[in-house]
Design a protein around this motif. Structure first.
Motif, PDB file in Angstrom:
ATOM      1  N   LEU A 149       0.880  -1.157  -0.176  1.00  0.00           N
ATOM      2  CA  LEU A 149       0.205   0.153  -0.064  1.00  0.00           C
ATOM      3  C   LEU A 149       0.973   1.389  -0.186  1.00  0.00           C
ATOM      4  N   ASP A 150       0.906   1.983  -0.973  1.00  0.00           N
ATOM      5  CA  ASP A 150       1.592   3.080  -1.178  1.00  0.00           C
ATOM      6  C   ASP A 150       1.313   4.223  -0.158  1.00  0.00           C
ATOM      7  N   THR A 151       2.022   5.298  -0.046  1.00  0.00           N
ATOM      8  CA  THR A 151       1.826   6.534   0.845  1.00  0.00           C
ATOM      9  C   THR A 151       0.523   6.986   0.641  1.00  0.00           C
ATOM     10  N   ALA A 152      -0.138   7.120  -0.760  1.00  0.00           N
ATOM     11  CA  ALA A 152      -1.415   7.661  -1.098  1.00  0.00           C
ATOM     12  C   ALA A 152      -2.441   6.499  -0.614  1.00  0.00           C
ATOM     13  N   GLY A 153      -2.206   5.407  -0.222  1.00  0.00           N
ATOM     14  CA  GLY A 153      -3.342   4.429   0.144  1.00  0.00           C
ATOM     15  C   GLY A 153      -3.648   3.520  -1.123  1.00  0.00           C
ATOM     16  N   VAL A 154      -2.953   3.484  -1.917  1.00  0.00           N
ATOM     17  CA  VAL A 154      -3.140   2.723  -3.201  1.00  0.00           C
ATOM     18  C   VAL A 154      -2.440   1.532  -3.224  1.00  0.00           C
ATOM     19  N   TRP A 155      -3.178   0.388  -3.439  1.00  0.00           N
ATOM     20  CA  TRP A 155      -2.246  -0.920  -3.478  1.00  0.00           C
ATOM     21  C   TRP A 155      -1.560  -0.942  -4.765  1.00  0.00           C
ATOM     22  N   GLN A 156      -0.329  -1.404  -5.080  1.00  0.00           N
ATOM     23  CA  GLN A 156       0.604  -1.618  -5.948  1.00  0.00           C
ATOM     24  C   GLN A 156       1.388  -2.815  -5.962  1.00  0.00           C
ATOM     25  N   SER A 157       1.659  -3.342  -7.290  1.00  0.00           N
ATOM     26  CA  SER A 157       2.478  -4.481  -7.442  1.00  0.00           C
ATOM     27  C   SER A 157       4.069  -4.204  -7.482  1.00  0.00           C
ATOM     28  N   LEU A 158       4.554  -4.838  -6.470  1.00  0.00           N
ATOM     29  CA  LEU A 158       6.072  -4.494  -6.438  1.00  0.00           C
ATOM     30  C   LEU A 158       6.861  -5.505  -7.706  1.00  0.00           C
ATOM     31  N   ASP A 204       1.545   4.135   6.298  1.00  0.00           N
ATOM     32  CA  ASP A 204       1.857   4.044   7.663  1.00  0.00           C
ATOM     33  C   ASP A 204       0.960   3.134   8.469  1.00  0.00           C
ATOM     34  N   ARG A 205       0.017   2.784   7.824  1.00  0.00           N
ATOM     35  CA  ARG A 205      -0.994   1.959   8.647  1.00  0.00           C
ATOM     36  C   ARG A 205      -1.208   0.383   7.997  1.00  0.00           C
ATOM     37  N   ARG A 206      -0.778   0.262   6.795  1.00  0.00           N
ATOM     38  CA  ARG A 206      -1.157  -1.157   6.315  1.00  0.00           C
ATOM     39  C   ARG A 206       0.215  -1.879   5.843  1.00  0.00           C
ATOM     40  N   ARG A 207       0.150  -3.262   5.930  1.00  0.00           N
ATOM     41  CA  ARG A 207       1.160  -4.314   5.711  1.00  0.00           C
ATOM     42  C   ARG A 207       1.501  -4.417   4.271  1.00  0.00           C
ATOM     43  N   PRO A 208       2.892  -4.669   3.839  1.00  0.00           N
ATOM     44  CA  PRO A 208       3.185  -5.520   2.569  1.00  0.00           C
ATOM     45  C   PRO A 208       2.422  -6.886   2.472  1.00  0.00           C
ATOM     46  N   ARG A 209       2.056  -7.286   1.389  1.00  0.00           N
ATOM     47  CA  ARG A 209       1.755  -8.744   1.101  1.00  0.00           C
ATOM     48  C   ARG A 209       2.550  -9.422   0.148  1.00  0.00           C
ATOM     49  N   VAL A 210       2.611 -10.551   0.466  1.00  0.00           N
ATOM     50  CA  VAL A 210       3.374 -11.644  -0.341  1.00  0.00           C
ATOM     51  C   VAL A 210       2.184 -12.618  -0.530  1.00  0.00           C
ATOM     52  N   TYR A 211       1.944 -12.924  -1.790  1.00  0.00           N
ATOM     53  CA  TYR A 211       0.779 -14.002  -2.187  1.00  0.00           C
ATOM     54  C   TYR A 211       1.702 -15.405  -2.645  1.00  0.00           C
TER      55      TYR A 211
END
Length: 142
Positions: free
Chosen positions: A101-110, A135-142
């Motif tokens: 989740l980027d700083t703007a609150g939008v999910w992005q793919s790394l 600052d409030r959400r976690r990175p995800r690994v699927y």
């Protein structure tokens, strides 16, 4: 250097494993358990199925081994300091995406990450340059 124990415990990066796609088969057939318990009818099969599922979940939680094909998501508090995300379940056959989740609150793919699925635990090597996170959400690994 970083190791599994230093990343997982010493550096404070906590992780949460969540089931995304539950297993479609049980690791033990209900009929086998019923026969082992000497049950004569199938009136308790639903209860036995729940017990098998609970036992498999408990086994995975304590050993890290997943007994049947299951889709999981690993959530981290932040990017690992060493640039390696360790996956505390095995065997791992596929890592499909790393998102944040980027700083703007939008999910992005790394992009630019690679996975080592042969090691136990499996690991995801992140690119050297990592984006800032919300600052409030976690990175995800699927």
């Amino acid at each position: 250097g970083c190791s599994f124990s230093s990343v997982d415990r010493g550096m404070g990066n906590t992780s949460v494993i969540k089931t995304v796609t539950p297993a479609t088969v049980l690791p033990v057939r209900v009929e086998w358990l019923a026969r082992w318990q000497r049950l004569n009818d199938d009136s308790e099969n639903d209860i036995l199925e729940k017990k098998i599922e609970a036992a498999a979940d408990l086994f995975a939680e304590h050993t890290g081994y997943v007994l049947t094909s299951t889709g999981l998501r690993l959530q981290l508090d932040h990017w690992p300091a060493c640039g390696v995300a360790y996956i505390p379940r095995h065997p791992v056959t596929l890592v499909s995406t790393v998102s944040y989740l980027d700083t703007a609150g939008v999910w992005q793919s790394l992009s630019g990450w690679t996975a080592d699925l042969d090691s136990v635990p499996a690991r995801v090597f992140l690119p050297e340059s990592l984006p800032d996170l919300h600052d409030r959400r976690r990175p995800r690994v699927y």
